[in-house]
Scaffold this motif. Structure first.
Motif, short mmCIF file in Angstrom:
data_model
loop_
_atom_site.label_atom_id
_atom_site.label_comp_id
_atom_site.label_asym_id
_atom_site.label_seq_id
_atom_site.Cartn_x
_atom_site.Cartn_y
_atom_site.Cartn_z
N ARG A 1 0.83 -1.38 -0.07
CA ARG A 1 0.04 0.02 0.02
C ARG A 1 0.89 1.10 -0.08
O ARG A 1 0.48 2.38 -0.38
CB ARG A 1 -0.86 0.04 1.22
CG ARG A 1 -1.87 -1.12 1.12
CD ARG A 1 -2.61 -1.15 2.48
NE ARG A 1 -3.72 -1.90 2.63
CZ ARG A 1 -4.43 -2.49 3.33
NH1 ARG A 1 -4.09 -2.15 4.90
NH2 ARG A 1 -5.68 -3.21 3.48
N TYR A 2 2.05 1.39 0.33
CA TYR A 2 2.90 2.36 0.59
C TYR A 2 3.13 3.25 -0.72
O TYR A 2 3.02 4.54 -0.67
CB TYR A 2 4.34 2.02 1.13
CG TYR A 2 5.16 3.19 1.25
CD1 TYR A 2 5.12 3.89 2.59
CD2 TYR A 2 6.16 3.84 0.36
CE1 TYR A 2 5.84 5.20 2.82
CE2 TYR A 2 6.93 4.64 0.61
CZ TYR A 2 6.72 5.15 1.73
OH TYR A 2 7.66 6.53 1.98
N PRO A 3 3.28 2.62 -1.97
CA PRO A 3 3.37 3.42 -3.05
C PRO A 3 2.24 4.26 -3.36
O PRO A 3 2.29 5.36 -4.16
CB PRO A 3 3.81 2.35 -4.27
CG PRO A 3 4.35 1.27 -3.55
CD PRO A 3 3.42 1.39 -2.12
N ARG A 4 1.01 3.85 -2.94
CA ARG A 4 -0.11 4.50 -3.26
C ARG A 4 -0.62 5.62 -2.17
O ARG A 4 -1.59 6.43 -2.65
CB ARG A 4 -1.35 3.40 -3.35
CG ARG A 4 -1.37 2.68 -4.65
CD ARG A 4 -2.29 1.35 -4.54
NE ARG A 4 -1.95 0.46 -3.49
CZ ARG A 4 -2.91 -0.31 -3.03
NH1 ARG A 4 -4.13 -0.50 -3.69
NH2 ARG A 4 -2.66 -1.52 -2.24
N GLY A 5 0.21 5.93 -1.30
CA GLY A 5 -0.30 7.05 -0.53
C GLY A 5 0.55 7.25 0.69
O GLY A 5 0.17 7.98 1.65
N ALA B 1 -1.37 5.28 4.07
CA ALA B 1 -2.12 4.22 3.20
C ALA B 1 -1.28 2.91 3.50
O ALA B 1 -2.06 2.02 3.81
CB ALA B 1 -1.72 4.28 1.94
N ARG C 1 8.57 1.95 6.25
CA ARG C 1 7.56 2.27 5.57
C ARG C 1 6.51 3.17 6.26
O ARG C 1 5.87 4.16 5.85
CB ARG C 1 7.02 1.18 4.78
CG ARG C 1 8.11 0.95 3.71
CD ARG C 1 8.38 1.69 2.68
NE ARG C 1 9.14 1.26 1.32
CZ ARG C 1 9.64 1.90 0.48
NH1 ARG C 1 9.91 3.08 0.68
NH2 ARG C 1 10.41 1.26 -0.41
#
Length: 220
Positions: free
Chosen positions: A137-141, A145, A197
């Motif tokens: 989920r990290y790359p999306r927010g 996120a 993250r």
């Protein structure tokens, strides 16, 4: 059969608890509290009918757990009586009752060492799943996120700390096989990567404190 049911219910509680804001939203609470009450019913069926198998004169372990928890719950109930918002006070008291029921049920079920090892695997499986979700989920927010499963990233990071130390302890066990060491070591590394993250300073302080305790314990 009762023992297997307890293991399934315990595993389900551990695996499901991290979801729905860490079991905080209404649906998550309903599911987890329902499982806890079901666990209590099954544990009472498994409870020994006569004695605990201890030495003569030994204290009943259920009583040793129930007395302090019962006293604390009575105090919480008494404080809730005069609350300005009775419904919130009742719900807050119930949130204390449920974990007390779970602890008492665990004593009633008389878990073996093998049961505790299986419970550790369930906790690690739950924390590994959350670590993978955080990374995905990290790359999306960003950090918010990544920590979406829990109320906020700090809570999820604290949970991942628990998984990290369980993995580290299992990997460092003297009797562990090489494959077991590798598997738990990789899992511990996955937890650490997810912690970075989540960007939780409190979790890193907790991680450092735990590492210092481990280092002090092993220092000669």
């Amino acid at each position: 059969m009762t023992r297997q049911a307890l293991l399934v219910l315990g595993g389900a509680l551990v695996l499901l608890a991290p979801f729905r804001e860490g079991g905080r939203d209404p649906l998550g609470l309903l599911l987890l509290h329902g499982l806890v009450l079901l666990y209590l019913v099954v544990a009472c069926r498994r409870a020994p009918r006569s004695g605990w198998g201890g030495s003569p004169g030994s204290a009943d372990p259920f009583v040793l757990v129930a007395l302090p928890m019962g006293t604390a719950l009575l105090a919480a109930g008494a404080s809730a009586i005069g609350a300005a918002y009775p419904f919130a006070a009742v719900m807050g008291t119930w949130d204390l009752v449920v974990p007390c029921i779970l602890f008492a049920s665990a004593v009633l079920s008389e878990p073996t060492q093998q049961d505790l090892m299986r419970l550790r695997l369930a906790v690690v499986a739950a924390s590994v799943a959350q670590a993978i979700l955080a990374l995905a989920r990290y790359p999306r927010g960003g950090a918010m996120a990544a920590g979406a499963s829990f109320l906020n990233p700090n809570h999820l990071a604290a949970f991942l700390n628990l998984g990290f130390f369980l993995c580290a302890a299992a990997a460092a066990a003297p009797a562990a096989r090489p494959k077991t060491r590798l598997l738990f070591g990789l899992s511990a590394a996955l937890h650490l990567l997810s912690l970075f993250r989540l960007e939780s300073r409190g979790a890193f302080l907790g991680l450092l404190a735990g590492l210092l305790v481990f280092a002090g314990r092993d220092f000669r």
